[in-house]
Design a protein around this motif. Structure first.
Motif, PDB file in Angstrom:
ATOM      1  N   GLU A  59       0.836  -1.204   0.000  1.00  0.00           N
ATOM      2  CA  GLU A  59       0.000   0.000   0.000  1.00  0.00           C
ATOM      3  C   GLU A  59       0.861   1.241   0.000  1.00  0.00           C
ATOM      4  O   GLU A  59       0.589   2.218  -0.710  1.00  0.00           O
ATOM      5  CB  GLU A  59      -0.902   0.030   1.245  1.00  0.00           C
ATOM      6  N   TRP A  60       1.939   1.172   0.784  1.00  0.00           N
ATOM      7  CA  TRP A  60       2.827   2.323   0.870  1.00  0.00           C
ATOM      8  C   TRP A  60       3.526   2.579  -0.463  1.00  0.00           C
ATOM      9  O   TRP A  60       3.646   3.724  -0.913  1.00  0.00           O
ATOM     10  CB  TRP A  60       3.848   2.099   1.999  1.00  0.00           C
ATOM     11  N   ILE A  61       3.975   1.500  -1.103  1.00  0.00           N
ATOM     12  CA  ILE A  61       4.657   1.648  -2.396  1.00  0.00           C
ATOM     13  C   ILE A  61       3.717   2.272  -3.409  1.00  0.00           C
ATOM     14  O   ILE A  61       4.061   3.190  -4.153  1.00  0.00           O
ATOM     15  CB  ILE A  61       5.158   0.282  -2.910  1.00  0.00           C
ATOM     16  N   ASP A  62       2.505   1.768  -3.455  1.00  0.00           N
ATOM     17  CA  ASP A  62       1.523   2.263  -4.410  1.00  0.00           C
ATOM     18  C   ASP A  62       1.266   3.755  -4.203  1.00  0.00           C
ATOM     19  O   ASP A  62       1.188   4.528  -5.154  1.00  0.00           O
ATOM     20  CB  ASP A  62       0.222   1.476  -4.260  1.00  0.00           C
ATOM     21  N   ALA A  63       1.139   4.152  -2.936  1.00  0.00           N
ATOM     22  CA  ALA A  63       0.877   5.564  -2.641  1.00  0.00           C
ATOM     23  C   ALA A  63       2.046   6.439  -3.074  1.00  0.00           C
ATOM     24  O   ALA A  63       1.859   7.534  -3.609  1.00  0.00           O
ATOM     25  CB  ALA A  63       0.611   5.733  -1.146  1.00  0.00           C
ATOM     26  N   CYS A  64       3.247   5.951  -2.865  1.00  0.00           N
ATOM     27  CA  CYS A  64       4.441   6.708  -3.243  1.00  0.00           C
ATOM     28  C   CYS A  64       4.470   6.955  -4.746  1.00  0.00           C
ATOM     29  O   CYS A  64       4.730   8.070  -5.206  1.00  0.00           O
ATOM     30  CB  CYS A  64       5.687   5.931  -2.796  1.00  0.00           C
ATOM     31  N   LEU A  65       4.172   5.902  -5.502  1.00  0.00           N
ATOM     32  CA  LEU A  65       4.212   6.041  -6.961  1.00  0.00           C
ATOM     33  C   LEU A  65       3.115   6.961  -7.464  1.00  0.00           C
ATOM     34  O   LEU A  65       3.275   7.664  -8.459  1.00  0.00           O
ATOM     35  CB  LEU A  65       4.082   4.671  -7.633  1.00  0.00           C
ATOM     36  N   ALA A  66       1.989   6.943  -6.803  1.00  0.00           N
ATOM     37  CA  ALA A  66       0.855   7.717  -7.283  1.00  0.00           C
ATOM     38  C   ALA A  66       0.956   9.202  -6.951  1.00  0.00           C
ATOM     39  O   ALA A  66       0.256  10.021  -7.536  1.00  0.00           O
ATOM     40  CB  ALA A  66      -0.434   7.150  -6.699  1.00  0.00           C
ATOM     41  N   ASP A  67       1.829   9.557  -6.036  1.00  0.00           N
ATOM     42  CA  ASP A  67       1.946  10.956  -5.626  1.00  0.00           C
ATOM     43  C   ASP A  67       2.868  11.701  -6.584  1.00  0.00           C
ATOM     44  O   ASP A  67       4.086  11.532  -6.545  1.00  0.00           O
ATOM     45  CB  ASP A  67       2.497  11.004  -4.187  1.00  0.00           C
ATOM     46  N   SER A  68       2.282  12.537  -7.433  1.00  0.00           N
ATOM     47  CA  SER A  68       3.091  13.180  -8.471  1.00  0.00           C
ATOM     48  C   SER A  68       4.038  14.226  -7.903  1.00  0.00           C
ATOM     49  O   SER A  68       4.944  14.683  -8.590  1.00  0.00           O
ATOM     50  CB  SER A  68       2.193  13.825  -9.535  1.00  0.00           C
ATOM     51  N   ARG A  69       3.856  14.578  -6.635  1.00  0.00           N
ATOM     52  CA  ARG A  69       4.835  15.502  -6.050  1.00  0.00           C
ATOM     53  C   ARG A  69       6.101  14.745  -5.666  1.00  0.00           C
ATOM     54  O   ARG A  69       7.156  15.332  -5.479  1.00  0.00           O
ATOM     55  CB  ARG A  69       4.261  16.215  -4.822  1.00  0.00           C
ATOM     56  N   ARG A  70       5.960  13.421  -5.545  1.00  0.00           N
ATOM     57  CA  ARG A  70       7.133  12.631  -5.184  1.00  0.00           C
ATOM     58  C   ARG A  70       7.711  11.867  -6.365  1.00  0.00           C
ATOM     59  O   ARG A  70       8.925  11.726  -6.490  1.00  0.00           O
ATOM     60  CB  ARG A  70       6.788  11.607  -4.088  1.00  0.00           C
ATOM     61  N   THR A  71       6.808  11.342  -7.228  1.00  0.00           N
ATOM     62  CA  THR A  71       7.267  10.438  -8.283  1.00  0.00           C
ATOM     63  C   THR A  71       6.795  10.892  -9.645  1.00  0.00           C
ATOM     64  O   THR A  71       5.622  11.212  -9.817  1.00  0.00           O
ATOM     65  CB  THR A  71       6.702   9.020  -8.035  1.00  0.00           C
ATOM     66  N   LEU A  72       7.683  10.856 -10.619  1.00  0.00           N
ATOM     67  CA  LEU A  72       7.296  11.143 -12.000  1.00  0.00           C
ATOM     68  C   LEU A  72       7.924  10.119 -12.937  1.00  0.00           C
ATOM     69  O   LEU A  72       9.024   9.625 -12.682  1.00  0.00           O
ATOM     70  CB  LEU A  72       7.769  12.527 -12.431  1.00  0.00           C
ATOM     71  N   LEU A  73       7.208   9.850 -14.023  1.00  0.00           N
ATOM     72  CA  LEU A  73       7.732   9.011 -15.087  1.00  0.00           C
ATOM     73  C   LEU A  73       8.159   9.914 -16.230  1.00  0.00           C
ATOM     74  O   LEU A  73       7.432  10.854 -16.581  1.00  0.00           O
ATOM     75  CB  LEU A  73       6.640   8.047 -15.572  1.00  0.00           C
ATOM     76  N   THR A  74       9.353   9.684 -16.783  1.00  0.00           N
ATOM     77  CA  THR A  74       9.759  10.436 -17.973  1.00  0.00           C
ATOM     78  C   THR A  74      10.022   9.444 -19.097  1.00  0.00           C
ATOM     79  O   THR A  74      10.455   8.325 -18.858  1.00  0.00           O
ATOM     80  CB  THR A  74      11.028  11.277 -17.736  1.00  0.00           C
ATOM     81  N   ILE A  75       9.722   9.875 -20.319  1.00  0.00           N
ATOM     82  CA  ILE A  75       9.817   8.991 -21.477  1.00  0.00           C
ATOM     83  C   ILE A  75      10.856   9.535 -22.450  1.00  0.00           C
ATOM     84  O   ILE A  75      10.847  10.729 -22.749  1.00  0.00           O
ATOM     85  CB  ILE A  75       8.442   8.915 -22.199  1.00  0.00           C
ATOM     86  N   CYS A  76      11.723   8.646 -22.948  1.00  0.00           N
ATOM     87  CA  CYS A  76      12.700   9.067 -23.963  1.00  0.00           C
ATOM     88  C   CYS A  76      12.209   8.647 -25.337  1.00  0.00           C
ATOM     89  O   CYS A  76      11.594   7.602 -25.504  1.00  0.00           O
ATOM     90  CB  CYS A  76      14.047   8.397 -23.714  1.00  0.00           C
ATOM     91  N   ALA A  77      12.504   9.472 -26.327  1.00  0.00           N
ATOM     92  CA  ALA A  77      12.115   9.154 -27.697  1.00  0.00           C
ATOM     93  C   ALA A  77      13.167   9.680 -28.660  1.00  0.00           C
ATOM     94  O   ALA A  77      14.029  10.483 -28.274  1.00  0.00           O
ATOM     95  CB  ALA A  77      10.759   9.777 -28.012  1.00  0.00           C
ATOM     96  N   LEU A  78      13.101   9.198 -29.892  1.00  0.00           N
ATOM     97  CA  LEU A  78      13.935   9.723 -30.974  1.00  0.00           C
ATOM     98  C   LEU A  78      13.005  10.308 -32.018  1.00  0.00           C
ATOM     99  O   LEU A  78      11.871   9.860 -32.144  1.00  0.00           O
ATOM    100  CB  LEU A  78      14.752   8.600 -31.630  1.00  0.00           C
ATOM    101  N   PRO A  79      13.447  11.280 -32.802  1.00  0.00           N
ATOM    102  CA  PRO A  79      12.554  11.881 -33.791  1.00  0.00           C
ATOM    103  C   PRO A  79      12.390  10.999 -35.030  1.00  0.00           C
ATOM    104  O   PRO A  79      12.703  11.396 -36.142  1.00  0.00           O
ATOM    105  CB  PRO A  79      13.255  13.205 -34.133  1.00  0.00           C
ATOM    106  N   GLU A  80      11.907   9.771 -34.791  1.00  0.00           N
ATOM    107  CA  GLU A  80      11.683   8.828 -35.890  1.00  0.00           C
ATOM    108  C   GLU A  80      10.339   8.173 -35.697  1.00  0.00           C
ATOM    109  O   GLU A  80       9.828   8.101 -34.584  1.00  0.00           O
ATOM    110  CB  GLU A  80      12.775   7.748 -35.893  1.00  0.00           C
ATOM    111  N   GLU A  81       9.833   7.637 -36.768  1.00  0.00           N
ATOM    112  CA  GLU A  81       8.483   7.079 -36.780  1.00  0.00           C
ATOM    113  C   GLU A  81       8.154   6.145 -35.617  1.00  0.00           C
ATOM    114  O   GLU A  81       7.244   6.401 -34.836  1.00  0.00           O
ATOM    115  CB  GLU A  81       8.314   6.337 -38.107  1.00  0.00           C
ATOM    116  N   MET A  82       8.905   5.054 -35.499  1.00  0.00           N
ATOM    117  CA  MET A  82       8.541   4.056 -34.488  1.00  0.00           C
ATOM    118  C   MET A  82       8.784   4.508 -33.052  1.00  0.00           C
ATOM    119  O   MET A  82       7.931   4.309 -32.198  1.00  0.00           O
ATOM    120  CB  MET A  82       9.234   2.717 -34.760  1.00  0.00           C
TER     121      MET A  82
END
Lengths: 321, 408
Positions: A179-202
């Protein structure tokens, strides 16, 4: 935007394989460290690429200092299983791991969710970890934890691992941890996901899909997208046109006499570079149009080998952008 | 102008391409074999090269050629006529190939790897009884193993290659391989699956079959005790049964692995290593070529993808560009006259600099490609960098032409 990201407690960095997330994780670590944060980098697939980007040989499961203010650890499967068992089930460390090493891969891959829980459990454990010094008293061991996650397909189950376990486990020690782990991940003040991409189709398609799925299927907030290896054009269309006109065959003789060379081959090469830059920008626009988070562009560093020097270049590019 | 010419050597106008031009016809070289395996790191364009190569082979030989793709981009799959993953291969109509400029002598068939069904067939083939096969296929742990186990996709690709090759339906099978950080994953897959199915490491998890779980001395296995608490006794029992059933496959799988490895070594097979000049994939490719050579495995060709166009190596263009940078006012004056409009000194400098940057990259790239010639007289194809991705038959046909030794 960078300040926003670097003020979090946990940053997950993910993206399709080959999009530069390891170098980017290392660059973010450098930037956080320069701002005086105590950084922990976690390499999920334990291949040594992340420490290499920070100028270090492969790191063990215990955090090792690799740069001023930056420690790094790798989630070696046997070690992470041992620690997980010790922390949550008070199972003492085994002295002979050999049979377990072979079993781990099997168990972790066949029983749904275990590997994911180990990863997320470790991240959450480090986030909660406190240290105590005479000067500052009790405070978190790390100011920020940067997780160089696995390639995009795998990160979503990890982010959901805690929730999936909640469905399976009725109560007791596991449930409260989870429960604690889930709450930590869901709190956007504490946890964020960032995504890397390349400027190509796929890669752009995958980044968009990952973004949508993260929003739909997990409670983790997508904080930003890093678009790596973008190309910008150094010349205006008019300049290219001028070159094309001057390179016409009727001027070839004069070009040889006045410039000492030929303009013809210049035209093809430059026009290709222009088209590549335009294609790159078109993909960047497509990406921005589909995301709800900011996109930070990092220009291409020609054939730069992974290592501390390249990481510093990327870090500079991030602050300049 | 003397000044321009005097600086020629600094700008590399004495540079000659390190690899002798005169491009080989890879479709002829590789199409003579019964199996062509396209290897390389993820993201180098293996799927595209596999498809373009298969098209080339069909143009050179009156053969029935199968190209097995792994995870093609949607549009590329559609270009080949593949709309959904499934066991059925699709014939690529000769008319479509002709419209793209090819004259097919043989027949091209395309398929996508169906990892799950390849594993299912493997289980059915090697299980001692029908019931044992069904137990495994129905087991929930099997689902995780056949899709998530490290190397399972590579193994499925190898199984599929062996099945297609020994099935007798195709004269030549061109296999794409799964994207992975290490090209070696493909070579090591049979051993990994062997170890895994071999179950010697897992035998203590399986427990003695006659006595069942409870008889095992749990006190000696804290892991089991913990797992029992965490997962529940049912799970452990199911896991144990699964492992015991898997062990029944061992002999069959091992024999199959030996045959697959034997095929990969034979004169019937050729490996085509695909790479770009990016540091990581290139290092992987070099390492892979080295490994194949060491193990006396049939390294057939190297394909270097996304190369800068040959124009950029041109020394005379570099000379002109150098002049534009070093004498921007004179350069601007001449450009203005030739182009018929006013050109600034800044433009002269920018045009020159833009080309020189590309030129220096091209020279460096050319030297990097030369490192691959250390592997002996290996046919090497250079595929150009394009500003758009290959998403249709026409795009593939352009690559096919290069692979056959015609300039793009």
């Amino acid at each position: 935007m960078l300040d926003e990201l670097l003020s979090r407690r946990v940053l997950f960095v993910t993206g399709k394989g080959g999009t530069g997330k390891t170098t980017l994780s290392a660059a973010l670590a450098l930037l956080a460290a320069r701002r005086g944060r105590r950084v922990l980098c976690i390499e999920v697939d334990a291949k040594g690429a992340l420490p290499a980007c920070l100028g270090s040989p492969p790191v063990p499961f215990e955090p090792r200092v690799v740069q001023p203010n930056i420690s790094c650890l790798a989630l070696h499967p046997e070690a992470s299983l041992q620690e997980y068992l010790r922390l949550y089930f008070h199972v003492p460390r085994f002295t002979r791991m050999t049979p377990l090493a072979g079993v781990f891969d099997f168990v972790a891959n066949s029983v749904p969710g275990i590997k994911d829980m180990l990863i997320v459990g470790k991240v959450a454990y480090e986030e909660k970890r406190m240290s105590s010094t005479p000067r500052s008293g009790a405070r978190p061991q790390w100011d920020i934890i940067i997780v160089d996650s696995q390639a995009s397909g795998h990160v979503l189950p990890q982010l959901n691992a805690a929730r999936a376990m909640l469905g399976l486990v009725r109560g007791g020690i596991i449930r409260s941890q989870v429960e604690w782990i889930d709450a930590c991940l869901a709190d956007s003040r504490r946890t964020l996901l960032t995504i890397c991409a390349l400027p190509e189709e796929m890669p752009v398609a995958e980044a968009l899909e990952l973004h949508d799925r993260a929003r739909a299927e997990t409670r983790v907030t997508v904080g930003a997208c890093f678009l790596n290896r973008t190309l910008r054009t150094a010349l205006t269309p008019r300049q290219v046109r001028v070159l094309r006109q001057a390179a016409a065959p009727e001027h070839a003789e004069a070009a040889r006499e006045h410039l000492g060379g030929e303009l013809g081959p210049m035209v093809e090469g430059i026009q290709l570079a222009q088209r590549l830059a335009e294609a790159s920008q078109a993909q960047a626009r497509r990406l921005r149009a589909g995301l709800s988070c900011p996109v930070l562009e990092i220009p291409v560093q020609a054939r730069a080998r992974p290592g501390l020097a390249t990481t510093r270049l990327i870090a500079s590019a991030l602050t300049a952008g | 102008m003397a000044a321009g010419v005097a600086n020629a050597s600094q700008r590399g106008s004495v540079h000659t391409p390190a690899v002798t031009p005169g491009s080989p016809n890879l479709a002829v070289e590789l199409g003579a074999r019964a199996a062509v395996v396209c290897c390389g790191s993820g993201g180098v364009g293996k799927t595209t090269v596999s498809a373009a190569l298969a098209m080339g082979i069909v143009a050179e030989y009156d053969k029935r050629v199968m190209v097995l793709t792994i995870d093609p981009a949607r549009r590329l799959a559609a270009a080949l006529g593949l709309h959904a993953v499934g066991p059925d291969p699709i014939s690529v109509p000769a008319a479509r190939l002709r419209r793209a400029g090819l004259r097919p002598r043989g027949e091209l068939v395309a398929a996508m790897l169906d990892q799950k069904s390849t594993w299912d067939r493997m289980v059915e083939r090697h299980a001692p009884t029908r019931q044992a096969a069904e137990r495994i296929l129905a087991n929930r742990f099997y689902q995780g193993i056949s899709t998530a186990f490290n190397g399972s996709q590579e193994y499925a690709a190898m199984e599929a290659l062996y099945e297609l090759h020994s099935g007798g339906e195709y004269d030549c099978v061109v296999v794409d391989t799964p994207p992975s950080r290490s090209a070696l994953d493909f070579l090591e897959a049979p051993d990994r699956v062997n170890d895994f199915v071999g179950g010697r490491l897992l035998s203590w998890l399986a427990g003695p079959s006659r006595l069942g779980w409870r008889a095992v001395n749990l006190a000696a296995t804290p892991f089991l005790r913990m797992a029992d608490r965490l997962l529940g006794a049912d799970v452990l029992r199911e896991l144990g049964e699964f492992v015991r059933d898997l062990q029944g496959l061992y002999d069959g799988v091992q024999q199959r692995s030996r045959r697959v490895k034997s095929l990969l070594r034979s004169a019937d097979t050729a490996f085509a290593v695909v790479t770009t000049l990016e540091p990581l994939p290139f290092a992987e490719a070099e390492f892979f070529c080295q490994r194949l050579r060491e193990e006396a495995m049939p390294l057939g060709a190297v394909v270097v993808n996304r190369l800068l166009p040959g124009d950029l190596l041109d020394g005379r263009a570099a000379d002109a560009a150098g002049f534009l940078v070093e004498h921007p006012r004179a350069g601007a004056a001449w450009l203005s006259e030739a182009a018929g409009e006013r050109v600034t000194a800044d433009t002269s400098r920018r045009l020159g600099a833009a080309f020189l940057t590309l030129h220096q990259l091209a020279v460096r790239d050319d030297r990097q490609v030369a490192r691959l010639t250390h592997f002996g007289s290996l046919p090497l194809a250079r595929l150009p960098l394009a500003d758009r991705e290959v998403v249709d038959i026409e795009g593939l046909a352009t690559l096919t032409a290069v692979l056959r030794g015609n300039s793009a």
